[in-house]
Design a protein around this motif. Structure first.
Motif: not given
Length: 212
Positions: A48-54, A80-88
């Protein structure tokens, strides 16, 4: 590639890379991520939405910290989409080899989105066809996958998150290619990160460029 042994200590890495998993809902992005992070793949409910793992690991003498972002796929995030892609630094474009629409959507939707929103012009992309364990249901040929990857100038691998076939190789391929690009190493180095935090400028100066 060995797993990092230093845990989550701040500053215990040489490079920090942001990796995105993108593609339609249900193609197995979460399963790929879990297979890479852990030693097992469970039946997962949809993200649901965005998840991330390290994940921390060592590659060629470099201590890497990977922040791997996973999205639901079916939702548009608005601002949110801008921050998702930013800096990838790296982007994994995932489709399901048994569902043709997930393959065509990579060209018609996801690749265009990457070009529009990605801020690192040198970011590495890899095309991944998942669920090859269901060979009898295959709807996209390996040759078609290779042709699309060539069109977008990126690597291509097929894998199965369920059997774990080629999953490690997908991430290894992406990471090794990131390590070959000086501009990405500069943006991902822990020294630059600290300078950016001090100057509070982040990735602002890189906005406006795009992938590929």
């Amino acid at each position: 590639m060995g797993s990092g042994s230093r845990g989550g200590n701040h500053g215990s890495y040489d490079y920090s890379f942001k990796i995105l998993l993108i593609g339609d809902s249900g193609v197995g992005k979460s399963s790929l991520l879990l297979s890479f992070i852990s030693n097992s793949v469970h039946d997962l409910s949809p993200t649901i939405g965005v998840d991330f793992k390290i994940k921390q690991l060592n590659v060629g003498g470099n201590r890497l910290k990977l922040t791997i972002w996973d999205t639901a796929g079916q939702e548009r995030f608005g601002t949110l989409i801008n921050s998702y892609y930013r800096g990838a630094h790296g982007i994994m474009l995932v489709y399901d080899v048994t569902r043709r629409e997930t393959f065509t959507n990579l060209s018609e939707i996801w690749a265009k989105e990457v070009k529009l929103y990605s801020t690192n012009s040198d970011c590495i992309k890899i095309l991944v066809g998942n669920k090859v364990d269901r060979e009898s249901e295959r709807a996209v040929t390996r040759e078609e996958g290779m042709a699309l990857a060539k069109e977008h100038k990126c690597s291509f691998l097929e894998c199965s998150a369920k059997t774990r076939e080629n999953v490690q190789q997908c991430f290894a391929e992406l990471i090794l290619k990131i390590l070959e690009v000086p501009s990405l190493l500069e943006k991902g180095s822990s020294v630059v990160k600290r300078q950016n935090l001090t100057q509070k400028q982040g990735y602002g100066e890189h906005r406006g460029s795009c992938c590929g």
